[in-house]
Design an enzyme around this catalytic site. Structure first.
Site, PDB file in Angstrom:
ATOM      1  CB  CYS A  73      -0.985  -0.034   1.172  1.00 61.34           C
ATOM      2  SG  CYS A  73      -2.352   1.139   0.991  1.00 61.34           S
ATOM      3  CG  HIS A  98      -3.342  -3.566   3.124  1.00 61.67           C
ATOM      4  ND1 HIS A  98      -2.481  -3.170   4.126  1.00 61.67           N
ATOM      5  CD2 HIS A  98      -3.766  -2.423   2.517  1.00 61.67           C
ATOM      6  CE1 HIS A  98      -2.392  -1.853   4.139  1.00 61.67           C
ATOM      7  NE2 HIS A  98      -3.164  -1.374   3.174  1.00 61.67           N
ATOM      8  CD  GLU A 154      -1.227  -6.303   5.314  1.00 60.74           C
ATOM      9  OE1 GLU A 154      -1.403  -5.104   5.601  1.00 60.74           O
ATOM     10  OE2 GLU A 154      -0.834  -6.681   4.185  1.00 60.74           O
TER      11      GLU A 154
END
Length: 265
Positions: free
Chosen positions: A128, A233, A235
């Site tokens: 990001c 993202h 994660e």
């Protein structure tokens, strides 16, 4: 067995905002922090995660006293995590609105960190803000605000939905991402940003674009070491699957960690 990859992660920075009396305690101090999901994403690849502290003007040390080259020497790779906006001054502009002024302190720290790892030939991945930082560090520019500068039917930021805001993305043929995801031409990614890559930095190529507005979603450096930035993202998507077609971030992590081990060898 050889030791697992040792991965440095850039720090997010919390600056106390006045008044702080109603918060008190540690929140009256500048904090460096690592988001748990980023650390767990790295740990999920059987690597070790280490947060690299920043140096800011009100701290005990001067920037000249901290050798980021030592971190680059000792660590196997770098992950630039998400966070506050990039300051427009970092790419030669002035903020169009005060709330888009960004974090110049963190920019300087992360650009120095990026330069140290690239100079050492160590792999770098940006998430990001980290993707935008890579672009700026290599001389590129950003849209300060997508809705006003690049109006689109795609909503790239929804504050209430946060990491559950998704849109489609196209993986460009012949790209590194296309190699990692054979047969995948279109996928679904999360989207938590109002800034984005505008002019590409030196020796960067686009590997993914949002659909249908064509905004840059992934970039890769054509230099001698692995440098990859993604606007989404991974994660967050590793924790929960909200769409059956959402992109699995494991191939990206595996490529990164494999490059770290090759560089160590």
């Amino acid at each position: 067995m050889s030791r697992p990859p040792l991965i440095g992660i850039s720090a997010r920075i919390y600056f106390p905002a006045a008044p702080v009396a109603d918060i008190g305690g540690v929140f009256t101090r500048t904090l460096h922090y690592l988001e748990q999901s980023v650390a767990h994403w790295i740990l999920g690849g059987r690597a070790l995660a280490v947060m690299i502290p920043a140096i800011e003007s009100q701290g005990m040390l001067a920037r000249s006293e901290m050798s980021l080259a030592e971190y680059a020497s000792q660590l196997d790779g770098l992950v630039l995590q998400g966070g506050n906006d990039i300051a427009p001054e970092s790419y030669g502009e002035t903020p169009l609105r005060p709330e888009w002024s960004g974090d110049r302190v963190r920019d300087r720290y992360e650009i120095d960190l990026f330069d140290a790892f690239v100079s050492a030939g160590k792999p770098v991945v940006g998430i990001c803000r980290g993707c935008q930082l890579i672009n700026v560090a290599l001389g590129g520019t950003l849209y300060q605000d997508i809705p006003s500068q690049r109006p689109s039917e795609v909503q790239h930021l929804h504050v209430q939905q946060y990491d559950r805001q998704f849109h489609d993305a196209e993986i460009l043929p012949g790209s590194g991402l296309a190699r990692l995801y054979p047969g995948v031409e279109r996928t679904t990614i999360n989207s938590i940003h109002h800034q984005a890559v505008k002019d590409l930095g030196r020796d960067l190529v686009v590997e993914a674009r949002s659909v249908p507005d064509g905004l840059v979603e992934a970039i890769r450096w054509r230099g001698p070491s692995l440098v990859f930035g993604m606007q989404w993202h991974p994660e967050f998507m590793a924790q929960d699957r909200h769409h059956p077609s959402q992109l699995d971030g494991r191939p990206i992590l595996e490529e990164f960690l494999a490059a770290c081990l090759r560089r160590r060898g």
